[in-house]
Design a protein around this motif. Structure first.
Motif, short mmCIF file in Angstrom:
data_model
loop_
_atom_site.label_atom_id
_atom_site.label_comp_id
_atom_site.label_asym_id
_atom_site.label_seq_id
_atom_site.Cartn_x
_atom_site.Cartn_y
_atom_site.Cartn_z
N CYS A 1 0.74 -1.10 0.12
CA CYS A 1 -0.05 -0.12 0.05
C CYS A 1 0.91 1.15 0.01
O CYS A 1 1.37 1.89 1.09
CB CYS A 1 -1.10 0.06 1.18
SG CYS A 1 -0.06 -0.17 2.74
N LYS B 1 -1.78 6.90 -2.27
CA LYS B 1 -3.25 6.51 -2.48
C LYS B 1 -3.85 6.04 -1.14
O LYS B 1 -3.06 5.77 -0.19
CB LYS B 1 -3.50 5.44 -3.46
CG LYS B 1 -2.93 5.59 -4.95
CD LYS B 1 -3.12 4.34 -5.82
CE LYS B 1 -2.53 4.71 -6.98
NZ LYS B 1 -1.23 4.95 -7.01
N CYS C 1 -9.57 -4.12 -6.40
CA CYS C 1 -9.92 -2.73 -6.81
C CYS C 1 -9.64 -2.84 -8.57
O CYS C 1 -8.56 -2.82 -9.17
CB CYS C 1 -9.21 -1.77 -6.29
SG CYS C 1 -9.82 -0.10 -7.15
N GLN D 1 -1.90 -1.68 -12.66
CA GLN D 1 -2.49 -1.42 -11.44
C GLN D 1 -1.73 -1.90 -10.08
O GLN D 1 -2.12 -2.36 -9.14
CB GLN D 1 -3.79 -2.14 -11.35
CG GLN D 1 -4.88 -0.99 -11.83
CD GLN D 1 -4.52 -0.45 -13.21
OE1 GLN D 1 -5.03 -1.38 -14.22
NE2 GLN D 1 -4.17 0.59 -13.53
N ILE E 1 -1.58 -0.02 -6.91
CA ILE E 1 -2.92 0.09 -5.94
C ILE E 1 -2.83 -0.80 -4.97
O ILE E 1 -2.04 -1.92 -5.09
CB ILE E 1 -4.06 -0.12 -6.98
CG1 ILE E 1 -4.28 0.71 -8.23
CG2 ILE E 1 -5.45 -0.05 -6.21
CD1 ILE E 1 -5.35 0.56 -8.98
N HIS E 2 -3.29 -0.61 -3.89
CA HIS E 2 -3.23 -1.33 -2.52
C HIS E 2 -3.83 -2.82 -3.01
O HIS E 2 -4.88 -3.06 -3.47
CB HIS E 2 -3.89 -0.80 -1.66
CG HIS E 2 -3.38 0.66 -1.18
ND1 HIS E 2 -3.87 1.30 -0.09
CD2 HIS E 2 -2.47 1.24 -1.53
CE1 HIS E 2 -3.26 2.52 -0.07
NE2 HIS E 2 -2.43 2.74 -1.00
N GLN E 3 -2.98 -3.80 -2.60
CA GLN E 3 -3.30 -5.06 -2.90
C GLN E 3 -2.52 -6.04 -2.25
O GLN E 3 -1.35 -5.58 -1.57
CB GLN E 3 -3.00 -5.56 -4.39
CG GLN E 3 -1.79 -5.29 -4.82
CD GLN E 3 -1.54 -5.13 -6.56
OE1 GLN E 3 -1.73 -6.28 -7.22
NE2 GLN E 3 -1.29 -3.94 -6.95
N PHE F 1 -10.38 3.74 -4.02
CA PHE F 1 -9.21 4.73 -3.55
C PHE F 1 -9.07 6.11 -3.97
O PHE F 1 -9.47 6.37 -5.15
CB PHE F 1 -8.05 3.91 -3.80
CG PHE F 1 -7.78 2.37 -3.39
CD1 PHE F 1 -7.44 2.44 -1.85
CD2 PHE F 1 -8.19 1.35 -3.89
CE1 PHE F 1 -7.46 1.34 -1.27
CE2 PHE F 1 -7.97 0.26 -3.13
CZ PHE F 1 -7.67 0.02 -1.81
N GLU G 1 -6.20 9.10 -5.14
CA GLU G 1 -5.12 9.51 -5.26
C GLU G 1 -4.53 10.79 -4.52
O GLU G 1 -5.37 11.68 -4.45
CB GLU G 1 -4.55 9.62 -6.73
CG GLU G 1 -4.78 8.58 -7.61
CD GLU G 1 -3.70 8.51 -8.87
OE1 GLU G 1 -3.22 9.38 -9.29
OE2 GLU G 1 -4.07 7.61 -9.72
N LEU H 1 -9.98 5.99 -7.89
CA LEU H 1 -10.00 4.82 -8.52
C LEU H 1 -11.12 3.76 -8.17
O LEU H 1 -11.15 3.34 -6.84
CB LEU H 1 -8.58 3.98 -8.25
CG LEU H 1 -7.32 4.88 -8.52
CD1 LEU H 1 -6.09 4.39 -7.78
CD2 LEU H 1 -7.45 5.36 -9.93
#
Length: 222
Positions: A60, A64, A93, A127, A130-132, A181, A183, A219
């Motif tokens: 993360c 974001k 996401c 992507q 992006i948080h994952q 999310f 930015e 997002l």
């Protein structure tokens, strides 16, 4: 970012690892500070240094922050993925290229978990910021192969595509989107949504973040 995770998901399972060069903070049960190199490649590899390749991390980046998270669903997805030996990453996401250009970013086949959620396998790094959840080996491979000199965070969008994504590193995205999310910045300037979020939270704005762009950048849609 951490404020919003605590607000939206009070019982989240994460321990945030925060790199710093000069000004750190006091460790808590949920926050650990790590002195790190000034460059982003060195920082990420330093944070990963003591983590086994197969260990799961919640990736993360702090540019974001979560706006909406159906936390019970997200927790279920994360739990299932972490018990699945054939999964090395799961993004919940689905937006931008994974949504608008599936022919380029995704493999055509679909798979379902035990609860009927559909996963699509990703064939590019799209992507990845992006948080994952990811196994440490995925991030380690990516950052080891980025150039030592990265002129800006924005440059990483193109530089990542020069690193081959290993086919054995199997990354998935949920067919349905489960997160929104925001930015924080655009070209170094604070976005309008981030500015308003900080003001609403009562957090003191840094001197260099006093003037927002007027642009709302989010997002995902629920």
């Amino acid at each position: 970012m951490i404020y919003h995770y605590d607000r939206l998901w009070p019982n989240h399972p994460f321990v945030f690892h925060i790199p710093y060069q000069e000004v750190g903070g006091t460790d808590t049960k949920r926050i650990k500070y790590f002195p790190s190199p000034p460059d982003i490649k060195g920082t990420v590899l330093h944070l990963l240094a003591e983590i086994d390749d197969e260990e799961w991390i919640y990736w993360c980046v702090d540019d974001k922050y979560p706006i909406q998270l159906p936390t019970d669903k997200v927790a279920s997805l994360i739990s299932h993925a972490m018990r699945s030996p054939h999964i090395d990453g799961l993004l919940f996401c689905r937006c931008r290229a994974t949504l608008s250009s599936p022919w380029f970013t995704l493999h055509p086949h679909k798979t379902k978990n035990l609860f009927g959620d559909v996963y699509l396998e990703r064939k590019t790094w799209s992507q990845i910021w992006i948080h994952q959840i990811l196994r440490a080996k995925v991030l380690r491979h990516l950052f080891k192969h980025l150039p030592d000199h990265i002129p800006s965070a924005k440059a990483m969008d193109d530089l990542k595509d020069e690193v081959p994504k290993l086919p054995e590193h199997r990354l998935f995205v949920t067919e349905k989107n489960y997160a929104v999310f925001g930015e924080s910045t655009r070209k170094g300037d604070i976005t309008q949504n981030c500015y308003e979020s900080i003001v609403e939270a009562g957090i003191e704005l840094p001197e260099w973040f006093q003037q927002p762009t007027g642009e709302y950048v989010t997002l995902g849609k629920l």
